[in-house]
Structures are given as structure tokens and as C-alpha cells.
Write an enzyme that holds these catalytic residues in place. Sequence first.
Site, PDB file in Angstrom:
ATOM      1  N   ASN A  68      21.052  -4.618   7.508  1.00  0.00           N
ATOM      2  CA  ASN A  68      19.605  -4.543   7.318  1.00  0.00           C
ATOM      3  C   ASN A  68      19.083  -5.936   6.993  1.00  0.00           C
ATOM      4  O   ASN A  68      19.543  -6.568   6.041  1.00  0.00           O
ATOM      5  CB  ASN A  68      19.287  -3.567   6.177  1.00  0.00           C
ATOM      6  CG  ASN A  68      17.808  -3.318   5.998  1.00  0.00           C
ATOM      7  OD1 ASN A  68      16.997  -4.229   6.048  1.00  0.00           O
ATOM      8  ND2 ASN A  68      17.448  -2.065   5.769  1.00  0.00           N
ATOM      9  N   TYR A 175       5.293  -0.858  -2.644  1.00  0.00           N
ATOM     10  CA  TYR A 175       5.383  -2.289  -2.365  1.00  0.00           C
ATOM     11  C   TYR A 175       4.363  -3.098  -3.170  1.00  0.00           C
ATOM     12  O   TYR A 175       4.621  -4.242  -3.534  1.00  0.00           O
ATOM     13  CB  TYR A 175       5.172  -2.548  -0.872  1.00  0.00           C
ATOM     14  CG  TYR A 175       6.368  -2.242  -0.006  1.00  0.00           C
ATOM     15  CD1 TYR A 175       7.428  -3.138   0.096  1.00  0.00           C
ATOM     16  CD2 TYR A 175       6.434  -1.057   0.719  1.00  0.00           C
ATOM     17  CE1 TYR A 175       8.520  -2.863   0.894  1.00  0.00           C
ATOM     18  CE2 TYR A 175       7.533  -0.776   1.524  1.00  0.00           C
ATOM     19  CZ  TYR A 175       8.571  -1.680   1.615  1.00  0.00           C
ATOM     20  OH  TYR A 175       9.659  -1.404   2.394  1.00  0.00           O
ATOM     21  N   SER A 234      14.302   8.636  -6.848  1.00  0.00           N
ATOM     22  CA  SER A 234      14.331   8.945  -8.279  1.00  0.00           C
ATOM     23  C   SER A 234      13.987   7.701  -9.087  1.00  0.00           C
ATOM     24  O   SER A 234      14.233   6.585  -8.630  1.00  0.00           O
ATOM     25  CB  SER A 234      15.711   9.437  -8.667  1.00  0.00           C
ATOM     26  OG  SER A 234      16.703   8.470  -8.391  1.00  0.00           O
TER      27      SER A 234
END
Length: 234
Positions: A68, A175, A234
Amino acid sequence: KDASGVGNSAQIRTSYERLKVMALAYSTVGTSVYGNANLQSDIVNGLDYMYSTRYNEHVTTTPSGTSNWWDWQIGIPLQLNDAVVLMYDDLSSTQITNYMSGVEHFSPTVTLTGANRAWKAMVVAIRGILIKDSAKIESARDGLSAIFQYAVTGDGFYTDGSFIQHANIPYTGGYGIDLLSSVSTLMTLLHGSNWQVTDSLQSNVWDWVYNSYQPLMYNGAIMDMVRGREISRS
């Protein structure tokens, strides 16, 4: 063994996250392992091992299920930079130069938009401080200017109080929080130094607190409609 994959960016990030936690325990007065010689050796050996086998200036990556770009450019260097800050006095200049060469390889400049840009500014700034590169610190500071500006399209804060990331998703509670945290931390870090933020638009950061966050917060929580995929975490 649960994070042993070569080229697996998430597992490499996990390893650096653990080394950072170890470094935090080692360097924090009052912990049971503060200044522990065995822990110090484990951390330094771990950093050396990760540099030689996982994250360095020679690594090439290709898109796959285990790779990634965010990890390589942001997630890994954020953790690595912090670990090196915490272990600075226990590392040689050669070790610091080695570790930071990987960061330079993947994040040499401040690019991208929104929170990603703020994170990149942190990466470039901390690396610049660690290797005493004034130009890098300056470029990190100047990279904030594009964030201070209100957006008219795409990612960023808008004059109506909204924050957008990923082109069209309301992300004030996701974000946006990461951006606000990174920008305010970097502004504070540089304050009073030769690299202090001087852009007059930095005053917009204070406006975001009242115009973008206060209306969406209640009893210590922020509305789910502006949290994007954060509602699944979570």
C-alpha cells in the site's frame, strides 16, 4: 512471526509501530524498563534489521495485495521517525543516516492533498530535523501553505465549515482530525525556531476549530455522518 512478510507494507508498518512503543517505554522516565540495557539492545537491533531487510533506499514496490503506497510514504516513516527521535542518543550517526535514507527514498517532498499532505509534511520535517537538513525543514513548513487555503474543489476545508477527503466524502471526523492534529503539531514544533510558520493563512486553523468541529461535536463525540469509513473502526 505475525509480521514477517518481506514487501508486506502493513506488516512492516506494524513492526515499526512496535519498535516505537518499545522505544517510548525505554525512554520514558518512570516506566519499569526506563533505560533498560537489554531493551535498548533489542530496539537498536530491530531498527538495524528492519533497515537491512525491509525498509531502505533500495526497496522497490509494486501494487499488490500486500503493498500500500500509504504505508511506504506515510505510515511507516511516521513510526520510524518517532522511534529514531526517541532513540536518538543511542544511535550512531551512520545508523540515523541509514534509517533516514529509506524515508527520503519514499517521501522526499511534501505532496498530495488533505490529511495525506499534512502527514507528508510531518514526515519530511522530522527527517529534516533528525539529519539537520534546513532545506527539508523549510520545504515541510512551506508545504503547509496549500493546506491553510480554503478549498473550492476536492480535498480540504471549505468556507462553509465542511471538510472533504477522497474528492467528495465528508471526512471532518476522520481525515480532518488527522490533518488538524498533524498541522497543529508541526506548527507548534516549529514555533520560535528559524523555521517558524509565517503564512498569514495559518489563522484559518483556529477558524476550523470553531467553524468545522464545534458544530459537529456533542458530549465528546463527533457526528457519524462526517466520519466516513471511520465508523467501521474500533
